[in-house]
Enzyme design. Structure first.
Site, PDB file in Angstrom:
ATOM      1  N   ASP A   1      -0.197   5.755   1.349  1.00 43.24           N
ATOM      2  CA  ASP A   1      -1.483   5.340   1.912  1.00 43.24           C
ATOM      3  C   ASP A   1      -1.590   5.863   3.338  1.00 43.24           C
ATOM      4  OD1 ASP A   1      -3.973   4.102   1.994  1.00 43.24           O
ATOM      5  OD2 ASP A   1      -3.146   2.220   2.703  1.00 43.24           O
TER       6      ASP A   1
ATOM      7  N   ASP B   1       0.804  -1.221   0.000  1.00 43.91           N
ATOM      8  CA  ASP B   1       0.000   0.000   0.000  1.00 43.91           C
ATOM      9  C   ASP B   1       0.838   1.273   0.000  1.00 43.91           C
ATOM     10  OD1 ASP B   1      -2.367  -1.436   0.009  1.00 43.91           O
ATOM     11  OD2 ASP B   1      -2.514  -1.447   2.195  1.00 43.91           O
TER      12      ASP B   1
ATOM     13  N   ASP C   1      -0.849   2.075   9.859  1.00 38.76           N
ATOM     14  CA  ASP C   1      -2.050   1.263   9.731  1.00 38.76           C
ATOM     15  C   ASP C   1      -1.858  -0.033  10.504  1.00 38.76           C
ATOM     16  OD1 ASP C   1      -3.097   3.193   8.090  1.00 38.76           O
ATOM     17  OD2 ASP C   1      -3.280   1.918   6.315  1.00 38.76           O
TER      18      ASP C   1
ATOM     19  N   ARG D   1      -8.743  10.623   9.539  1.00 39.66           N
ATOM     20  CA  ARG D   1      -8.298   9.351  10.107  1.00 39.66           C
ATOM     21  C   ARG D   1      -7.192   9.539  11.151  1.00 39.66           C
ATOM     22  NH1 ARG D   1      -8.260   4.733   5.313  1.00 39.66           N
ATOM     23  NH2 ARG D   1     -10.397   5.114   4.594  1.00 39.66           N
TER      24      ARG D   1
END
Length: 412
Positions: free
Chosen positions: A234, A210, A238, A290
């Protein structure tokens, strides 16, 4: 042994509390304890455990328990591995390479992801034994493919300006006990469709990645602390596919869209056990959304400084429990972006039952938090990992977020 003892003491202390809670669920309504008192008791026991573990710490009196544990030690460079005993939150048992040897990176190159040269960062992180990895000088490492971490490793950038940038970055996949501290991670790109080694005995085909700064995929006991992250393809950090026991602390994040994803998908039920602490970070200039975006699990967002967002700060779907405590939220000068929260991918009659709460947060320039749920004490106890400092202290606590400029021979 110190970590194991601390965990045992904490478990022993909390067991009667959870037994009381489970008993209350099936007893009459008159015997149900106050949910707030239950969660406060969890906080108290957690702090007692941390205090016992950090007896003799070097207090800088900052109110930041991680920094107070090690930064005032003028001989930090001789006591590097002591940092592993300073973790807090759900990732507090991540020991990284504490019990192994020091490994010094002398070569910033990454010419062969299958047969890395000794002296490179890739050669160090794939080894089987615990290693505490440091750097002999300032360097920028442009990785050719993802850096596949093995278990029980620490990447410690203190004492040098270390940048991992311009290529694929760090992947923590199905491994445990990893610490990433004091490095700059930025401009990360996609990699893949290539062979990459992940241990001395194994290499394999990697499909397209990603382009995350730090990708945690089925990893556990992970601590990312005092890093500066920006501008990746990205996410900056994460965590997906059953990852848990994670602390993300003291980082400075800037210039990025989708900052942090915690939870793989709305249908991936294995993430229901995910526990992540997000503490003492500065979410700064040029961020969009986010911070984090959560799914399914339990998320403690505590004492962070939010000075920029364009869409929203904290969001999620699939009924996560979000415990927001004593953060500082400065809303942007955009009328439709004042709300801190975003309940995603569900109608109101569904998300109104998700347990999201704000406790002691400071809201500036019109910022507001849309709480939801039933304030279930058992849910919030699973999303509680440390006691919050007052939100009025967030500026002081986060003022040195990001990679530090540590000099040998003096406190950091």
């Amino acid at each position: 042994m110190m970590k194991i003892t601390s965990f045992y003491n904490l478990f022993s202390a909390l067991l009667p509390l959870f037994c009381l809670l489970s008993t209350a669920v099936v007893s009459s309504s008159s015997s149900v304890p106050d949910p707030e008192l239950v969660v406060q008791e969890v906080h108290r026991k957690l702090n007692e455990s941390i205090a016992r573990r950090n007896l003799g710490f070097f207090s800088c009196r900052t109110g930041n328990p991680i920094d107070d544990c090690w930064r005032c030690d003028p001989e930090w460079e001789k006591n590097r591995q002591r940092l592993a005993d300073c973790a807090i939150g759900f990732g507090k048992n991540a020991i990284g390479g504490r019990d192994g040897k020091l490994y010094v990176v002398t070569d910033p190159s990454d010419s062969d992801p299958v047969n890395p040269k000794p002296g490179t960062l890739r050669y160090a992180v794939i080894q089987d034994e615990p290693l505490w990895i440091i750097f002999n000088r300032d360097m920028t490492i442009q990785l050719k493919e993802e850096l596949m971490m093995n278990s029980f490793k620490t990447i410690d950038g203190r004492g040098a300006s270390v940048h991992i940038a311009g290529g694929p970055c760090i992947t923590i996949q199905y491994v445990t006990n990893v610490i990433i501290h004091g490095v700059h991670i930025h401009d990360c790109k996609q990699g893949g469709n290539a062979m990459v080694r992940d241990s001395p005995r194994h290499y394999g085909w990697r499909t397209v990645s990603d382009g995350d700064g730090v990708s945690i995929f089925g990893g556990s006991h992970v601590w990312v602390d005092h890093c500066s992250l920006s501008n990746c393809n990205d996410g900056l950090i994460d965590a997906i596919r059953g990852s848990t026991a994670i602390t993300i602390s003291n980082n400075h994040m800037t210039h990025h869209n989708k900052v942090m994803l915690l939870g793989h998908s709305d249908t991936y039920a294995q993430d229901k056990n995910m526990q992540v602490t997000i503490a003492f970070n500065h979410f700064g200039e040029g961020l969009v959304q986010r911070m984090p975006r959560c799914r399914h699990g339990y998320f403690h967002v505590v004492n962070n400084d939010y000075t920029h967002w364009e869409m929203y700060a904290i969001g999620g779907s699939a009924a996560p429990t979000i415990n927001s405590q004593a953060n500082r939220f400065l809303a942007p000068n955009i009328a439709f972006s004042k709300e801190v929260t975003k309940h995603e991918d569900a109608p109101e009659n569904e998300w109104k039952n998700w347990n999201w709460r704000s406790e002691g947060d400071l809201f500036l320039n019109g910022a507001f938090f849309r709480a939801s749920g039933k304030d279930v004490s058992s849910s919030y106890s699973k999303a509680s990992s440390l006691s919050a400092q007052p939100s009025s202290r967030v500026g002081d606590i986060t003022t040195t977020a990001g990679a530090l400029n540590c000099k040998k021979g003096s406190s950091c």
